[in-house]
Write a protein that holds these residues in place. Structure first.
Motif, short mmCIF file in Angstrom:
data_model
loop_
_atom_site.label_atom_id
_atom_site.label_comp_id
_atom_site.label_asym_id
_atom_site.label_seq_id
_atom_site.Cartn_x
_atom_site.Cartn_y
_atom_site.Cartn_z
N ARG A 1 0.32 6.29 3.58
CA ARG A 1 -0.67 6.01 4.63
C ARG A 1 -0.63 7.06 5.74
NH1 ARG A 1 -3.70 0.82 4.41
NH2 ARG A 1 -3.01 -0.03 2.42
N PHE B 1 -4.68 2.67 10.12
CA PHE B 1 -3.52 2.77 9.24
C PHE B 1 -4.09 2.85 7.83
CE2 PHE B 1 0.23 0.71 7.06
CZ PHE B 1 1.12 1.74 7.32
N ASP C 1 -10.58 -2.13 9.71
CA ASP C 1 -9.70 -3.10 9.03
C ASP C 1 -9.83 -4.53 9.54
OD1 ASP C 1 -7.66 -3.29 6.92
OD2 ASP C 1 -6.28 -3.84 8.52
N HIS D 1 -10.66 -9.87 8.10
CA HIS D 1 -10.20 -8.60 7.51
C HIS D 1 -11.43 -7.75 7.23
CE1 HIS D 1 -7.53 -6.62 4.13
NE2 HIS D 1 -7.55 -5.91 5.22
N PHE E 1 -3.78 -13.18 4.38
CA PHE E 1 -3.84 -13.03 5.84
C PHE E 1 -4.30 -14.25 6.61
CE2 PHE E 1 -4.99 -8.73 4.03
CZ PHE E 1 -3.73 -8.18 4.20
N SER F 1 -7.38 -5.35 0.49
CA SER F 1 -6.62 -4.14 0.80
C SER F 1 -6.87 -3.07 -0.27
CB SER F 1 -5.14 -4.47 0.85
OG SER F 1 -4.93 -5.47 1.82
N ALA G 1 -1.45 -1.86 -2.25
CA ALA G 1 -1.22 -2.20 -0.84
C ALA G 1 -0.21 -3.34 -0.69
CB ALA G 1 -2.53 -2.56 -0.15
N TYR H 1 8.20 -1.21 6.85
CA TYR H 1 6.91 -0.74 6.36
C TYR H 1 5.70 -1.39 7.05
CZ TYR H 1 3.00 0.77 3.81
OH TYR H 1 1.80 1.33 3.53
N GLY H 2 4.78 -0.59 7.48
CA GLY H 2 3.43 -0.95 7.93
C GLY H 2 3.17 -2.41 8.24
N GLY H 3 2.38 -3.02 7.37
CA GLY H 3 1.91 -4.38 7.62
C GLY H 3 3.03 -5.40 7.81
N ARG I 1 3.23 -4.24 1.79
CA ARG I 1 3.42 -5.62 2.22
C ARG I 1 4.08 -6.41 1.10
NH1 ARG I 1 -0.75 -8.01 1.99
NH2 ARG I 1 -2.20 -6.36 1.45
N LYS J 1 -0.80 -6.01 13.85
CA LYS J 1 -1.85 -5.82 12.86
C LYS J 1 -2.06 -7.09 12.04
CE LYS J 1 -3.33 -2.27 9.54
NZ LYS J 1 -4.64 -2.03 10.15
N LYS J 2 -1.62 -7.14 10.80
CA LYS J 2 -1.92 -8.29 9.96
C LYS J 2 -1.28 -9.57 10.51
CE LYS J 2 -4.70 -6.17 7.32
NZ LYS J 2 -4.44 -5.04 6.56
C1 SPV Z 1 -3.66 -3.80 4.05
O1 SPV Z 1 -2.79 -3.91 3.17
O2 SPV Z 1 -4.70 -4.50 4.05
C2 SPV Z 1 -3.52 -2.79 5.11
C3 SPV Z 1 -2.23 -2.11 5.23
O3 SPV Z 1 -4.43 -2.58 5.89
S1 SPV Z 1 -1.03 -3.11 6.00
O4 SPV Z 1 -1.00 -2.79 7.42
O5 SPV Z 1 0.26 -2.76 5.39
O6 SPV Z 1 -1.35 -4.49 5.83
#
Ligand code: SPV
Ligand code: GTP
Ligand code: MN
Length: 587
Positions: free
Chosen positions: A370, A299, A277, A226, A450, A248, A432, A197-199, A69, A205-206
């Motif tokens: 991850r 994740f 999470d 969280h 977040f 994280s 993270a 990438y992910g988050g 992130r 998600k976030k």
């Molecule tokens: C975090 O960073 O808290 C995560 C991974 O759970 S992410 O989805 O990249 O935020």
């Protein structure tokens, strides 16, 4: 796939802006998803792993500049700056739209636009909310398939309603200087560009389930946190639920699915994982606080996950999993990461896809590599995982990585003091998020990156929820698995042995355990933490872990004052009073 005119008209706008060659609705069918996996493998976006050893599993490598992130490029775009608050980056909505529109303009030329309807939370649950993510990334589609309930079922849940989060994502050119993750809480909208990438890109998600949802929760009287959710089954078959907020890469996935030590297993204790999470929490008809996990997968951080530290997470990744930025073992086409076992593959590619020598001293997997694994793979997934009503919460736990200061565990004096304890959380930064690792920063409720609105208002919302719940409110605790000795080694064994601390927490909730009052809260009597079967841990070790060092806490109180000062009149009076009371108790 839908006649919802709000969805269709928004989609028309995004198509006009991004100009894709093709638009594909994701219905969630196996045939469609398999075709996408095959296509991603044919272009090199994904790599199919050994079907015997890891059935249905794939490897993906992100751009080396795009591995976590990016908090500096994450914005809350509320109309008023004060509504984003001092802990968020803010941009005015018109400015953000104007800045990002050219980045999206034509970004999907020559590409396919995928339209992913998804539901956060069990289908049909009063907690659940729908989003639609538009993306040019097959990796995003396949991750969203694991992480959410997606496809036609989500559109059916939405019906004709306009109540959905509009998520627009494009990898665009992955230009780090053009990377933006912008949230428009007042418009139910998220725009994310130039990341894969992910988050940053799995917008359910976030971005939705925490930043947008926390804002919705404040307005609608519920909470998005969280937090992991776990159930502890006692020998008589009763299950008590605990939620826990750690920053994280500070141990949520590990705690959520821990394997109890032998002494508890043989008595009949079991741990059930509801979520690892994110928790959405509401007051239930019985006046207690109830929680659901809005996600459908994990994740999780790969490094450090092994058959001993977290066998349930490892088992979850043995099929239908996407691995991101780990080592590829070329001999048997499987994956590896630091801390998996002591046998790194000799013939392997590192997370960047380069030939890797395990003796080189270079890490093979990225520290924030991850796995994306379906929750139903988890051997200890809770029978209540899909329960639309969620589970009732007995205790809420905060915690972070603190080498000193914070004791192994303590309990707040009451709800308001518990909100204070959450608000003063601090933790060492991890891989993270992009940036320095190991620097202590204040991370209230593990929500610093977040919270979708002013953190002062967020604290007030916590205080208000406590008033609402009254004597049915969960008890609030703080833990720290990460105290170190003078050589920098962790003193507490952690992982499954954290059950020993959870047991004290449950006993406190039931009025069955004693405690010692200190300036910061109630700590256990050292003898009350069960150390049976632990090598090298004595009652004196526990005494050390529970010590409250007044000088360190006085320093901490100063740093809390600095944090609080940023909020001006948005700081709830109750928290200012709590800080004064702490200082007075410290003397
Ligand atoms: C975090 O960073 O808290 C995560 C991974 O759970 S992410 O989805 O990249 O935020
Ligand atoms: P996010 O997915 O980023 O939100 O992280 P998380 O909070 O779920 O953290 P996770 O459980 O994945 O753990 C992150 C790292 O902390 C891993 O490398 C773990 O091995 C390590 N870890 C987890 N629990 C413990 C513990 O009890 N003690 C110690 N020493 N390390 C732990
Ligand atoms: Mn997390």
């Amino acid at each position: 796939m839908t006649t919802n005119k709000h969805v269709l008209s928004w989609l028309d706008e995004t198509v006009a802006l991004c100009k894709p060659d093709k638009v594909v609705w994701i219905d969630g069918s196996d045939a469609q998803l398999q075709a996408l996996r095959d296509e991603a493998c044919s272009t090199g976006e994904m790599h199919k792993l050994n079907e015997e050893k890891l059935p249905g599993c794939y490897l993906h490598r992100t751009d080396p500049s795009d591995v976590a992130r990016v908090e500096q490029r994450t914005f809350i775009c509320s109309k008023k700056e004060e509504d984003a608050g001092p802990t968020n980056n803010w941009m005015a909505p018109e400015e953000a739209y104007a800045k990002l529109r050219p980045l999206f303009d034509g970004a999907m030329k020559g590409r396919t636009m995928y339209v992913i309807p998804y539901c956060m939370g069990p289908i049909g649950s009063p907690f659940s909310k729908v989003g639609v993510e538009v993306t040019d990334s097959i990796y995003v589609v396949l991750n969203m398939d694991i992480m959410t309930r997606m496809g036609k079922q989500a559109l059916d849940q939405l019906g004709d309603s306009n109540d959905f989060v509009r998520g627009l994502h494009s990898k665009a050119t992955l230009d780090p200087d053009g990377k933006y993750i912008c949230h428009f809480p007042e418009d139910n909208t998220i725009w994310s560009v130039n990341s894969g990438y992910g988050g940053n890109v799995l917008l359910g998600k976030k971005c939705f389930a925490l930043r947008i949802a926390s804002y919705q929760g404040k307005n609608e009287g519920w909470m998005a946190e969280h937090m992991l959710i776990l159930g502890i089954e006692t020998p008589d078959g009763d299950v008590k639920y605990i939620t826990a907020a750690f920053p994280s890469a500070c141990g949520k996935t590990n705690l959520a699915m821990l394997v109890p030590p032998e002494i508890y297993k043989k008595q009949g204790y079991k741990v059930w994982c509801v979520g690892d999470d994110i928790a959405w929490l509401r007051k239930g008809p019985d006046g207690r606080l109830w929680a659901i996990n809005p996600e459908a997968g994990f994740f999780g951080v790969a490094p450090g996950t092994n058959a001993k530290s977290n066998p349930n997470a490892l088992a979850s990744t043995r099929q239908g999993t996407i691995f991101t930025n780990v080592v590829l073992n070329l001999d048997d086409n499987t994956v590896w990461w630091e801390g998996l076992d002591k046998n790194p593959p000799k013939n392997a590619l590192d997370w960047k896809g380069n030939k890797w020598d395990p003796d080189s001293g270079e890490k093979g997997a990225h520290p924030n590599s991850r796995f994306t694994a379906p929750a139903i793979n988890c051997p200890c997934i809770s029978p209540e995982f899909n329960n639309p009503q969620g589970v009732p919460v007995s205790a809420m736990v905060f915690g972070g990585r603190r080498a000193k200061t914070a004791p192994l565990v303590y309990q707040s004096f009451d709800w308001n003091h518990g909100v204070f304890v959450g608000s003063i959380m601090a933790s060492e930064t991890t891989a993270a998020a992009a940036g320095a690792v190991g620097v202590v920063r204040r991370d209230p409720m593990a929500m610093l990156p977040f919270c979708g609105y002013n953190m002062g208002d967020y604290w007030q919302h916590w205080l208000d929820m406590g008033k609402e719940l009254g004597d049915k409110a969960p008890k609030i605790f703080n833990v720290n698995w990460f105290r170190t000795d003078d050589e920098g080694h962790f003193i507490w064994p952690g992982f499954g042995d954290n059950m020993r601390v959870l047991k004290w927490i449950l006993d406190r909730c039931e009025g069955k355990a004693d405690a010692v009052e200190t300036p910061i809260g109630y700590v256990p009597k050292a003898e009350d933490i069960n150390i049976e079967g632990l090598d090298g841990v004595t009652v004196d070790t526990i005494k050390g872990l529970l010590e409250v060092d007044r000088d360190l806490w006085k320093e901490d109180a100063e740093s809390i004052s600095e944090l609080y000062a940023k909020f001006g009149d948005k700081l709830p009076k109750e928290l200012a009073a709590q800080l004064d009371a702490l200082k007075a108790r410290l003397g």
